[in-house]
Design an enzyme around this catalytic site. Structure first.
Site, PDB file in Angstrom:
ATOM      1  N   THR A  30       0.803  -0.854  -0.355  1.00 16.62           N
ATOM      2  CA  THR A  30      -0.191   0.082   0.042  1.00 16.62           C
ATOM      3  C   THR A  30       0.152   1.056   0.161  1.00 16.62           C
ATOM      4  O   THR A  30       1.720   1.304   0.617  1.00 16.62           O
ATOM      5  CB  THR A  30      -1.072  -0.074   1.485  1.00 16.62           C
ATOM      6  OG1 THR A  30      -1.849  -1.137   1.507  1.00 16.62           O
ATOM      7  CG2 THR A  30      -1.516   1.065   1.312  1.00 16.62           C
ATOM      8  N   TRP A  79       0.806   2.081   5.850  1.00  9.69           N
ATOM      9  CA  TRP A  79      -0.246   0.949   6.622  1.00  9.69           C
ATOM     10  C   TRP A  79       1.238   0.066   7.000  1.00  9.69           C
ATOM     11  O   TRP A  79       0.028  -1.491   6.731  1.00  9.69           O
ATOM     12  CB  TRP A  79      -1.435   0.877   5.954  1.00  9.69           C
ATOM     13  CG  TRP A  79      -1.786   1.972   6.454  1.00  9.69           C
ATOM     14  CD1 TRP A  79      -2.711   2.887   5.450  1.00  9.69           C
ATOM     15  CD2 TRP A  79      -2.864   2.255   6.976  1.00  9.69           C
ATOM     16  NE1 TRP A  79      -3.110   4.016   5.417  1.00  9.69           N
ATOM     17  CE2 TRP A  79      -3.365   3.630   6.588  1.00  9.69           C
ATOM     18  CE3 TRP A  79      -2.618   2.328   8.131  1.00  9.69           C
ATOM     19  CZ2 TRP A  79      -4.066   4.750   7.131  1.00  9.69           C
ATOM     20  CZ3 TRP A  79      -3.248   3.120   9.441  1.00  9.69           C
ATOM     21  CH2 TRP A  79      -3.805   4.039   9.200  1.00  9.69           C
ATOM     22  N   ILE A  80       2.068  -0.079   6.805  1.00 10.33           N
ATOM     23  CA  ILE A  80       3.216  -1.742   7.401  1.00 10.33           C
ATOM     24  C   ILE A  80       3.057  -2.031   8.022  1.00 10.33           C
ATOM     25  O   ILE A  80       3.762  -1.441   8.905  1.00 10.33           O
ATOM     26  CB  ILE A  80       4.600  -1.516   5.946  1.00 10.33           C
ATOM     27  CG1 ILE A  80       3.963  -0.795   4.644  1.00 10.33           C
ATOM     28  CG2 ILE A  80       5.046  -2.636   6.179  1.00 10.33           C
ATOM     29  CD1 ILE A  80       2.719  -1.235   3.275  1.00 10.33           C
ATOM     30  N   GLU A 111      -7.632  -5.596   3.274  1.00 11.65           N
ATOM     31  CA  GLU A 111      -6.818  -6.859   2.365  1.00 11.65           C
ATOM     32  C   GLU A 111      -8.079  -7.246   1.465  1.00 11.65           C
ATOM     33  O   GLU A 111      -8.857  -8.431   1.347  1.00 11.65           O
ATOM     34  CB  GLU A 111      -7.288  -8.602   2.960  1.00 11.65           C
ATOM     35  CG  GLU A 111      -6.439  -8.863   4.222  1.00 11.65           C
ATOM     36  CD  GLU A 111      -4.760  -9.473   3.257  1.00 11.65           C
ATOM     37  OE1 GLU A 111      -4.809  -8.667   2.037  1.00 11.65           O
ATOM     38  OE2 GLU A 111      -4.378  -9.203   4.744  1.00 11.65           O
TER      39      GLU A 111
END
Length: 385
Positions: A125, A155-156, A364
């Site tokens: 992302t 957002w890792i 997801e």
């Protein structure tokens, strides 16, 4: 048609439940509220071999079947959904390396990833590209024996512990269609220019970090191109996300199970008007609804996991992720209602379940996007109802 788990799966689930009940549930609320990283829980998961659940046995992993994989995330999320997140991204990245990596890449990374000596995640992302991964802007320009990588990822999960981090990049930004110019690079965290900028504040999903990452002229050796082939990165990433939807569906079941447990226990001990509130029909209706939806969600999650075992399962995993995530949110809300005013208090588990459940319909792939995935699978005839 047999809906029962195998004896081995039942034993495995019992082992997981013991771990969750002993090591996670007693500390989850306090650690979540204080922002304490669950170091001891991570160590316990490593000792159980859980960091190797998608790593082949020849590299030291457990190589679980998809249903057993689902059991891991169901049980962990029952205790604390954020803990499941620590293992989730790691497991998907391990599977991606195991399926698509070169033999040298597998030998270099998988043995340590299986034991938890190394951990990993997935860098997909970006600030302007979430669901639309073909819109990423991170580039990798080949310069001799290295790729020079520039871009930002958002957002890792596991960003501060991931080494290596598989990063989706554009090796050919001009390619048409865009996915034919996308590749995955295994980026070592020690490389110059790789920087974790910040932890992103979140409503829920505590316990694991979600970070912004900067890649500023990071020189990645050419032999870290996943599989050694350019232009197949999106396919590689999407193959992992199919297991990811099983992961989210199972996490959702775990949240719903805990909501059920908390609501039922509270209704049995709380009194109003001289009676336990479990005796009131209004409360009974909520308890029954949670239980019915929970059982349906669990069956759908296992059904989708078994479909993954048998081959491509976009439609089945999409269905399960959508249904289970919506059940989790509804169960959390109903459990809060059973608790009344106490459900809004941070002294009870249900408010955390509510905050964590919201992410399940977003992670997801958003549920609306996944409904289109299901529709396309129906049109192709890949799934029937």
């Amino acid at each position: 048609m047999d809906f029962t788990l195998t004896e081995e799966q039942q034993d495995f689930r019992a082992l997981l439940r013991t771990f969750v009940d002993r090591e996670i549930i007693p500390v989850a609320r306090e650690w979540e509220q204080t922002g304490r990283y669950p170091t001891e829980i991570v160590r316990g998961m490593a000792e159980m071999g859980l960091f190797g659940i998608t790593v082949p046995e020849q590299y030291g992993g457990l190589d679980l079947d998809p249903v057993s994989f689902a059991l891991v995330f169901e049980e962990l999320a029952r205790g604390w959904m954020g803990i499941a997140g620590i293992l989730g991204s790691h497991s998907l990245a391990c599977r991606m390396i195991a399926i698509h990596g070169t033999e040298e890449q597998k030998q270099a990374y998988l043995p340590d990833l299986a034991t938890g000596a190394r951990r990993t995640g997935i860098g997909l992302t970006e600030p302007d590209a979430g669901t639309d991964l073909q819109g990423i802007r991170t580039t990798a320009r080949l310069d001799g024996d290295h790729y020079v990588v520039n871009g930002t990822k958002m957002w890792i999960t596991n960003a501060r512990y991931a080494d290596p981090l598989p990063v989706l990049v554009k090796t050919d930004p001009q390619a048409t269609p865009a996915h034919t110019g996308m590749s995955v690079l295994l980026v070592d965290a020690t490389l110059d220019g790789f920087q974790v900028l910040r932890d992103i504040p979140k409503l829920g999903y505590k316990g694991t970090e979600s970070c912004e990452i900067l890649l500023d002229n990071v020189r990645v050796p050419k032999d870290r191109l996943l599989g050694g082939v350019e232009g197949v990165g999106l396919k590689q990433a999407l193959s992992a996300l199919e297991w990811g939807r099983v992961n989210i569906a199972a996490r959702s079941v775990g949240i719903a199970q805990r909501a059920h447990d908390e609501a039922l226990a509270y209704a049995r001990q709380r009194k109003a008007f001289g009676k336990h509130i479990a005796e009131f029909q209004a409360i009974q209706l909520k308890l029954a609804t949670i239980a019915i939806q929970l059982q349906a969600a669990r069956l759908m999650a296992y059904w989708a996991a078994d479909a993954v075992r048998r081959g491509r399962a976009d439609g089945q995993t999409g269905m399960a992720k959508v249904f289970c995530s919506e059940v989790a949110l509804e169960a959390a809300i109903d459990a809060m209602k059973v608790h009344g005013g106490y459900g809004y208090s941070t002294e009870f588990e249900v408010e955390r379940l509510y905050r964590d459940s919201i992410l399940m319909s977003i992670g997801e792939g958003t549920n609306d996007i996944l409904r289109t995935v299901v529709a396309k699978a129906l049109v192709r005839g890949d799934v029937t109802v």
